[in-house]
Design a protein around this motif. Structure first.
Motif, short mmCIF file in Angstrom:
data_model
loop_
_atom_site.label_atom_id
_atom_site.label_comp_id
_atom_site.label_asym_id
_atom_site.label_seq_id
_atom_site.Cartn_x
_atom_site.Cartn_y
_atom_site.Cartn_z
N LYS A 1 0.83 -1.21 0.00
CA LYS A 1 0.00 0.00 0.00
C LYS A 1 0.87 1.25 0.00
CE LYS A 1 -3.66 2.36 2.54
NZ LYS A 1 -4.51 2.33 3.74
N LEU A 2 1.91 1.27 0.81
CA LEU A 2 2.80 2.43 0.87
C LEU A 2 3.49 2.68 -0.48
CD1 LEU A 2 4.44 1.94 4.39
CD2 LEU A 2 2.73 3.65 3.74
N SER A 43 4.00 5.64 -5.46
CA SER A 43 4.03 5.58 -6.92
C SER A 43 3.03 6.56 -7.53
CB SER A 43 3.72 4.15 -7.38
OG SER A 43 3.62 4.09 -8.78
N ILE A 44 1.85 6.60 -6.98
CA ILE A 44 0.83 7.52 -7.48
C ILE A 44 1.29 8.97 -7.30
CG2 ILE A 44 -1.51 8.42 -7.04
CD1 ILE A 44 -2.28 5.44 -6.41
N GLN A 45 1.85 9.27 -6.14
CA GLN A 45 2.31 10.63 -5.87
C GLN A 45 3.45 11.03 -6.80
OE1 GLN A 45 0.88 12.92 -4.10
NE2 GLN A 45 2.45 14.43 -4.59
N LEU A 46 4.40 10.14 -7.02
CA LEU A 46 5.51 10.43 -7.92
C LEU A 46 5.01 10.65 -9.35
CD1 LEU A 46 8.19 7.92 -6.60
CD2 LEU A 46 8.27 10.42 -6.43
N GLU A 91 3.31 14.07 -9.60
CA GLU A 91 4.29 15.16 -9.64
C GLU A 91 4.96 15.24 -11.01
OE1 GLU A 91 6.89 14.34 -6.34
OE2 GLU A 91 5.32 14.77 -4.87
N MET A 92 5.27 14.09 -11.59
CA MET A 92 5.89 14.07 -12.91
C MET A 92 4.92 14.59 -13.96
SD MET A 92 8.01 11.03 -14.89
CE MET A 92 7.62 9.93 -13.60
N ASP A 93 3.66 14.16 -13.89
CA ASP A 93 2.66 14.64 -14.84
C ASP A 93 2.44 16.14 -14.72
OD1 ASP A 93 2.09 12.25 -16.20
OD2 ASP A 93 0.52 11.67 -14.77
N THR A 94 2.45 16.64 -13.50
CA THR A 94 2.27 18.09 -13.28
C THR A 94 3.41 18.86 -13.93
OG1 THR A 94 1.04 17.73 -11.23
CG2 THR A 94 2.07 19.89 -11.52
N PHE A 95 4.63 18.40 -13.73
CA PHE A 95 5.78 19.07 -14.34
C PHE A 95 5.70 18.98 -15.86
CE2 PHE A 95 9.97 19.04 -16.23
CZ PHE A 95 10.51 20.23 -15.75
#
Length: 134
Positions: free
Chosen positions: A5-6, A11-14, A17-21
């Motif tokens: 789960k962690l 993975s989702i958060q990374l 962040e990559m998609d936002t950039f």
């Protein structure tokens, strides 16, 4: 502690962040990663199949991604037999410095606060669950 789960949350958060950039360049995080991979392997014959293996996606998914990148004049495909080899276009080169800076800063942020031994354990753990033993 549920490590699966962690890892999924991280993975989702990374990816977010990559998609936002990447969005500021009208790219996806995956496209940005592919451009970076092709740049880091400049001078090598990188096939579409190599990207399938590297990024762990289906061949059909990679085909769609590469096709969209081709339409945006980011990559060219050279077909040799049954293989499709990819090359960055000059247009894609304009993004490389920003992409590499993003990955470098992101990596520095991720490893901050860990000593060499801790990083070795983390790397071993991630390689083990990812199936890569480099």
């Amino acid at each position: 502690m549920n490590f699966g789960k962690l890892i999924k949350i991280a993975s989702i958060q990374l990816a977010r962040e990559m998609d936002t950039f990447a969005h500021q360049y009208q790219l996806t995080g995956t496209q940005m990663s592919i451009l970076n991979y092709l740049y880091e392997h400049s001078g090598e014959d990188i096939s579409q199949k190599d990207l399938v293996t590297e990024f762990g996606v289906k061949g059909s998914t990679m085909s769609v991604i590469v096709h969209r990148m081709e339409e945006r004049n980011l990559v060219t495909r050279q077909i040799v037999g049954r293989q499709k080899y990819l090359n960055l276009t000059p247009n894609a080169q304009t993004y490389i410095t920003a992409i590499q800076n993003f990955f470098q800063k992101d990596n520095e942020r991720l490893i901050a606060g860990f000593d060499t031994n801790e990083l070795a354990v983390i790397a071993k753990f991630l390689q083990q669950i990812g199936g890569k033993h480099d």
